[in-house]
Design a protein around this motif. Structure first.
Motif, PDB file in Angstrom:
ATOM      1  N   ARG A  30      34.236  41.795  41.357  1.00  0.00           N
ATOM      2  CA  ARG A  30      33.554  43.086  41.332  1.00  0.00           C
ATOM      3  C   ARG A  30      33.905  43.912  42.560  1.00  0.00           C
ATOM      4  O   ARG A  30      33.898  45.143  42.515  1.00  0.00           O
ATOM      5  N   HIS A  31      34.175  43.233  43.684  1.00  0.00           N
ATOM      6  CA  HIS A  31      34.523  43.907  44.930  1.00  0.00           C
ATOM      7  C   HIS A  31      35.686  43.176  45.583  1.00  0.00           C
ATOM      8  O   HIS A  31      35.798  41.945  45.460  1.00  0.00           O
ATOM      9  N   HIS A  34      46.803  38.242  40.155  1.00  0.00           N
ATOM     10  CA  HIS A  34      45.773  37.362  40.709  1.00  0.00           C
ATOM     11  C   HIS A  34      44.423  38.075  40.706  1.00  0.00           C
ATOM     12  O   HIS A  34      43.403  37.506  40.293  1.00  0.00           O
ATOM     13  N   ILE A  35      44.409  39.322  41.144  1.00  0.00           N
ATOM     14  CA  ILE A  35      43.167  40.093  41.143  1.00  0.00           C
ATOM     15  C   ILE A  35      42.657  40.277  39.718  1.00  0.00           C
ATOM     16  O   ILE A  35      41.459  40.140  39.435  1.00  0.00           O
ATOM     17  N   GLU A  36      43.571  40.557  38.809  1.00  0.00           N
ATOM     18  CA  GLU A  36      43.178  40.767  37.407  1.00  0.00           C
ATOM     19  C   GLU A  36      42.562  39.504  36.815  1.00  0.00           C
ATOM     20  O   GLU A  36      41.527  39.553  36.143  1.00  0.00           O
ATOM     21  N   LEU A  37      43.172  38.351  37.075  1.00  0.00           N
ATOM     22  CA  LEU A  37      42.668  37.097  36.509  1.00  0.00           C
ATOM     23  C   LEU A  37      41.370  36.652  37.179  1.00  0.00           C
ATOM     24  O   LEU A  37      40.468  36.119  36.519  1.00  0.00           O
ATOM     25  N   ALA A  38      41.253  36.855  38.496  1.00  0.00           N
ATOM     26  CA  ALA A  38      40.021  36.485  39.195  1.00  0.00           C
ATOM     27  C   ALA A  38      38.873  37.419  38.831  1.00  0.00           C
ATOM     28  O   ALA A  38      37.704  37.021  38.871  1.00  0.00           O
ATOM     29  N   LEU A  66      33.547  38.321  44.594  1.00  0.00           N
ATOM     30  CA  LEU A  66      34.036  38.928  45.838  1.00  0.00           C
ATOM     31  C   LEU A  66      35.356  38.270  46.204  1.00  0.00           C
ATOM     32  O   LEU A  66      35.418  37.053  46.403  1.00  0.00           O
ATOM     33  N   MET A  67      36.422  39.073  46.299  1.00  0.00           N
ATOM     34  CA  MET A  67      37.756  38.549  46.587  1.00  0.00           C
ATOM     35  C   MET A  67      38.289  39.154  47.870  1.00  0.00           C
ATOM     36  O   MET A  67      38.247  40.379  48.061  1.00  0.00           O
ATOM     37  N   LEU A  68      38.781  38.305  48.778  1.00  0.00           N
ATOM     38  CA  LEU A  68      39.349  38.735  50.045  1.00  0.00           C
ATOM     39  C   LEU A  68      40.863  38.549  49.977  1.00  0.00           C
ATOM     40  O   LEU A  68      41.350  37.490  49.562  1.00  0.00           O
ATOM     41  N   VAL A 103      23.698  50.060  48.891  1.00  0.00           N
ATOM     42  CA  VAL A 103      24.711  51.103  49.082  1.00  0.00           C
ATOM     43  C   VAL A 103      25.688  51.010  47.924  1.00  0.00           C
ATOM     44  O   VAL A 103      26.124  49.914  47.554  1.00  0.00           O
ATOM     45  N   ALA A 104      26.030  52.158  47.339  1.00  0.00           N
ATOM     46  CA  ALA A 104      27.017  52.158  46.273  1.00  0.00           C
ATOM     47  C   ALA A 104      28.417  52.159  46.877  1.00  0.00           C
ATOM     48  O   ALA A 104      28.663  52.836  47.885  1.00  0.00           O
ATOM     49  N   PRO A 105      29.343  51.409  46.307  1.00  0.00           N
ATOM     50  CA  PRO A 105      30.712  51.366  46.848  1.00  0.00           C
ATOM     51  C   PRO A 105      31.501  52.599  46.488  1.00  0.00           C
ATOM     52  O   PRO A 105      32.393  52.573  45.630  1.00  0.00           O
ATOM     53  N   SER A 106      31.181  53.714  47.141  1.00  0.00           N
ATOM     54  CA  SER A 106      31.865  54.968  46.835  1.00  0.00           C
ATOM     55  C   SER A 106      32.539  55.511  48.055  1.00  0.00           C
ATOM     56  O   SER A 106      32.247  55.085  49.163  1.00  0.00           O
TER      57      SER A 106
END
Length: 260
Positions: free
Chosen positions: A184-185, A177-181, A105-107, A257-260
């Protein structure tokens, strides 16, 4: 809402200082009940076409190369420090990340403030303390359950809003950064983060409260937009909306809940 969600909601309200159950306006218990509003015929729902993504400011080629060449997070931090930006000259410390990078989980916030600039970590000031209490109310801790960064790694002078050129300069580093970290969300904290990474025209009040997908060129991951803690400190009435976003996040992480 189930029992766990209700207890978590109560815990958050206590953390935010609520000590009485009061409505926003007095209620006249002796007044006659209002007449029911007339019911208009239901209209068929009309699907809105998806909005075209907004164009971004040109990304400097040198920044794109530096970001692409970073093979791990340490190399990425060094690349950011090497990027030519006037912000580097006015800030004290580069603010890269905090939390558990393997949490899934990345903020992503906007930019460091004065406290973050002094300590070199994101979300350590008053708004960061509120963020920690918010996420603790759904059972998530910074040390183990989420990872934090910002669009900008340097504090803008006076905590002003980042310019389009500053966002464009550091966007390749955020995406890398997002790619390397590899979360999943992703949670997008505030309008700058949400509009930048979703390439959306709408403001945060229209983007929040539901899951989006990052554009393919931004990784295509599930992303939830929500209000920035600094905004909640200025606008306490919006905490109800932020709580709804936290409940949605928790239900998604729990697989309900699905993240849709």
């Amino acid at each position: 809402m189930d029992r766990d969600a209700l207890l978590a909601a109560l815990s958050l309200q206590i953390e935010w200082g609520a000590d009485e159950a009061l409505a926003e306006a007095p209620v006249d218990r002796f007044a006659a009940p209002p007449a029911p509003a007339p019911v208009s015929p239901a209209r068929p729902a009309v699907a809105r076409p998806a909005a075209a993504p907004i164009p971004l400011a040109p990304v400097p080629a040198a920044a794109a190369r530096l970001a692409a060449d970073a093979k791990d997070l340490n190399a990425l931090k060094a690349a950011i420090a090497a990027a030519d930006s006037p912000l580097r000259e006015t800030a004290t410390n580069l603010v890269f990340s905090d939390g558990n990078v393997t949490s899934g989980l990345m903020l992503v916030g906007e930019a460091p403030g004065a406290d973050e600039d002094r300590q070199g970590k994101p979300f350590v000031g008053v708004s960061g303390q509120l963020l920690d209490r918010m996420f603790a109310s759904i059972g998530l801790k910074r040390e183990s359950d989420f990872y934090l960064t910002n669009i900008l790694p340097w504090r803008p002078p006076g905590n002003r809003t980042p310019t389009d050129a500053e966002i464009a300069l550091f966007l390749p580093f955020v995406l890398r950064h997002i790619e390397l970290a590899d979360p999943r969300h992703v949670v997008l904290l505030g309008g700058v983060s949400a509009k930048t990474l979703l390439r959306a025209k709408d403001g945060i009040t229209r983007l929040r409260g539901r899951w989006h997908q990052l554009p393919p060129e931004h990784g295509g991951r599930p992303a939830l937009a929500t209000l920035h803690p600094a905004y909640l400190l200025r606008s306490p009435h919006a905490k109800r909306d932020a709580w709804g976003d936290l409940v949605l996040l928790k239900r998604t992480l729990d697989g309900r809940v699905a993240p849709s």
